[in-house]
Scaffold this active site. Sequence first.
Site: not given
Lengths: 399, 148
Positions: B33, B102
């Site tokens: 990812c 994030c």
Amino acid sequence: MSDRNIYLDHSATTPVRPEVIEAMMPYFNQRYGNPSSIYSIGRDSKKAIEEARQTVAGAIGAQPREIFFTGSGTEADNWALKGAALANQQKGKHIITTSIEHHAVLHTCQYLERNGFEVTYLPVDIDGLITPEQVKAAIRPDTILISIMFANNEIGTIQPIAEIGKIAKEKGIIFHTDAVQAMGNVSIDVEGMNIDMLSMSAHKFYGPKGIGVLYVKKGVKQSYFIHGGAQERGRRAGTENVPAIVGMAKALEIAIANMDNYNQKLTALRDRTIREIEEKIPFVKLNGHRKDRLPGNVNFSFDFIEGESLLLLLDMKGIAASSGSACTSGSLDPSHVLLAIGLPHETAHGSLRISFGEENTDADVDYLMEVLPGIVQRLREMSPLYEAHCKQQETQVTV
Amino acid sequence: MYSEKVLDHFSNPRNVGEIVDADGVGQVGNPKCGDIMKMYLKIEDNIIVDAKFKTFGCGAAVATSSMATELVKGKTVQEALEITNQAVAEALDGLPPVKMHCSNLAEEAIKSAIEDYRMKNGLIDEDSSCNVCCKRCEDVHHAIDVEE
Ligand SMILES: Cc1ncc(COP(=O)(O)O)c(C=O)c1O
């Protein structure tokens, strides 16, 4: 921040040349007539468009009536694919393309698939090349269109277009090439290369943004794309963007005239940068073909680090470049091109594309090479992947 | 697109590094990812006395790691567990929508490091542990609509 300002992203777009701006200026507020009007300033605009068409045609060895102005390279690609698919669907519904096309082609193919067409996406080798044999083997009785990009926008690989054109011609299949990145970098002769349709975009060769061209060879079955007035012979209606058309032709004229010098200069900068990155930075991989590549294109993967972080740190040093990492694409997947050449996801995330242009000099490469190794090292020191790698090395040494 | 604060924490990240004798270490994310966050905690008397990190990822991943280590320092283990991804993002004056995942990574890194600490100290058993990485890769905010 930095007082340096070094633009190394010419594959994204280029600055408009002063000569081009100068050529465009009168068409905003002096010769502003509608080209479809019969009075004098209307006729002036019409004449300017036809001269531009002639220039563009001359640049690729086409006839002026085979040149159609569009609103972008993306539009030219959309028209080429959708138009040919629609016009030839009685004959068949199969299209051949590659897995590394620009999204303007790839997403148009996916749209056609949702609408009953079948698309073969040819895989590429580790350098990003396809072979003419692959194309030949993929052809079926119902194949109506082959669309293969001239040069790739990310890794710069240049395809054997003339050989593919020959095969398409032998089989009587329409051959389109997206030459948006190649234009101005590679000499193109649509007759000699057997190209039936070709897309280009002015902002990649120091012309304005929002203007493109689709070349359609006479006799190729294509449907009309934008319906309306009689502009572009009714095939792409809408009042023409006269200043942009004039600017595109001027930019192309200069690009063709300067191509040899331009290529030599960019190739030198490119090869020096490739050599120095390979010498000075460990754990790197050059992406794209070492020789068959655009003169200004450098694309590297740096192990253990992520591309967006690299771009941000370069930006803080005044360097503009680009990356194929997911974080720069708005999704979680890294570039489809880097995955197609076989990079693992984590390596694809750590890519950097540098694309040189007209204004760049050896001093820019000096500066790049002054800052890049330190930035890469700094990110590696922050990376748990690098830490894991180093620990693994240590245990291997002690065992 | 990034706030000043994100850029500050990205370009001058606080607490980068390793703690060799850490009491809890957590690593979350996936190189596929494009981001991995590893967090080291030093815990004394149930209080987090030091925190360090290493991150492979974009500007937002580095900045949220940096902010997360700042936020946990001085907190009790319970307080640290209550830090949400929202709190990390807010402390950075917000993140662009496509980068919100994030901040999940930061929250999960804290939880993972604390879980490691609790496991090592017999405070929980393995069965009750959850896989903190579970929600990661699906949690993307695509910037374009999907055509049917
Ligand atoms: C290979 C390729 N095709 C198409 C396009 C799209 O051109 P435009 O920006 O004019 O829409 C680009 C530009 O990024 C490109 O690199």
